[in-house]
Design a protein around this motif. Sequence first.
Motif, PDB file in Angstrom:
ATOM      1  N   GLY A  83       0.808  -1.302  -0.084  1.00  0.00           N
ATOM      2  CA  GLY A  83       0.015  -0.195   0.112  1.00  0.00           C
ATOM      3  C   GLY A  83       0.929   1.353   0.048  1.00  0.00           C
ATOM      4  O   GLY A  83       2.042   1.131   0.178  1.00  0.00           O
ATOM      5  N   LYS A  84       0.196   2.437  -0.386  1.00  0.00           N
ATOM      6  CA  LYS A  84       1.040   3.741  -0.203  1.00  0.00           C
ATOM      7  C   LYS A  84       1.552   3.905   1.073  1.00  0.00           C
ATOM      8  O   LYS A  84       2.769   4.273   0.937  1.00  0.00           O
ATOM      9  CB  LYS A  84      -0.191   4.797  -0.598  1.00  0.00           C
ATOM     10  CG  LYS A  84       0.681   6.256  -0.849  1.00  0.00           C
ATOM     11  CD  LYS A  84      -0.287   7.175  -1.500  1.00  0.00           C
ATOM     12  CE  LYS A  84       0.245   8.550  -1.662  1.00  0.00           C
ATOM     13  NZ  LYS A  84      -0.659   9.415  -1.973  1.00  0.00           N
ATOM     14  N   ARG A  87       4.625   2.035   1.145  1.00  0.00           N
ATOM     15  CA  ARG A  87       5.791   2.207   0.329  1.00  0.00           C
ATOM     16  C   ARG A  87       6.521   3.538   0.619  1.00  0.00           C
ATOM     17  O   ARG A  87       7.527   3.435   0.783  1.00  0.00           O
ATOM     18  CB  ARG A  87       5.238   2.460  -0.855  1.00  0.00           C
ATOM     19  CG  ARG A  87       4.833   1.143  -1.840  1.00  0.00           C
ATOM     20  CD  ARG A  87       4.501   1.518  -3.404  1.00  0.00           C
ATOM     21  NE  ARG A  87       3.763   2.682  -3.632  1.00  0.00           N
ATOM     22  CZ  ARG A  87       2.368   2.591  -3.613  1.00  0.00           C
ATOM     23  NH1 ARG A  87       1.643   1.466  -3.538  1.00  0.00           N
ATOM     24  NH2 ARG A  87       1.622   3.611  -4.033  1.00  0.00           N
ATOM     25  N   ASN A  88       5.638   4.296   1.277  1.00  0.00           N
ATOM     26  CA  ASN A  88       6.157   5.769   1.875  1.00  0.00           C
ATOM     27  C   ASN A  88       7.105   5.579   2.967  1.00  0.00           C
ATOM     28  O   ASN A  88       8.157   5.929   3.252  1.00  0.00           O
ATOM     29  CB  ASN A  88       5.169   6.550   2.003  1.00  0.00           C
ATOM     30  CG  ASN A  88       4.605   7.192   0.444  1.00  0.00           C
ATOM     31  OD1 ASN A  88       5.107   7.071  -0.199  1.00  0.00           O
ATOM     32  ND2 ASN A  88       3.316   7.609   0.888  1.00  0.00           N
TER      33      ASN A  88
END
Length: 99
Positions: A83-84, A87-88
Motif C-alpha cells: 500500500g501507499k 511504500r512511503n
Amino acid sequence: MTRSDLVQELAARFQQFTQRDAEYAAKAILDALGEALVRGHRIEIRGFGSFSISHRLPRVGRNPRTGEAVQVPSKRVAHFKPGKALRNTVAGLAGDGGE
C-alpha cells in the motif's frame, strides 16, 4: 522477520498476551489469510497492502543442468502489492528514496 520474531514482537507490545497467546494470534491470522487466498479472495489491509492470486500461464522452461526444454504447467501464485503508506515508510527508511 520470521514467524517466531512476529510472535515475540506481539508478546512484547501487548503485555496482556502470554507467549502462547501471541503464538495463537499469529497462527490464527496467518491461517485466515492463507485460507482466504486458497478460496480465491483478495485481501486488503489498509495502510499495509493487498494480497491476491495471479494466474501464470503454461510455458516452456529449461532445465538449467541439461538445457533440455521442460513443460511448466499453469499455476496460481500469491501476489502482494504494498500500500501507499507502506511504500512511503520503506522509502523513508531507505534515506532519500533515490530521487
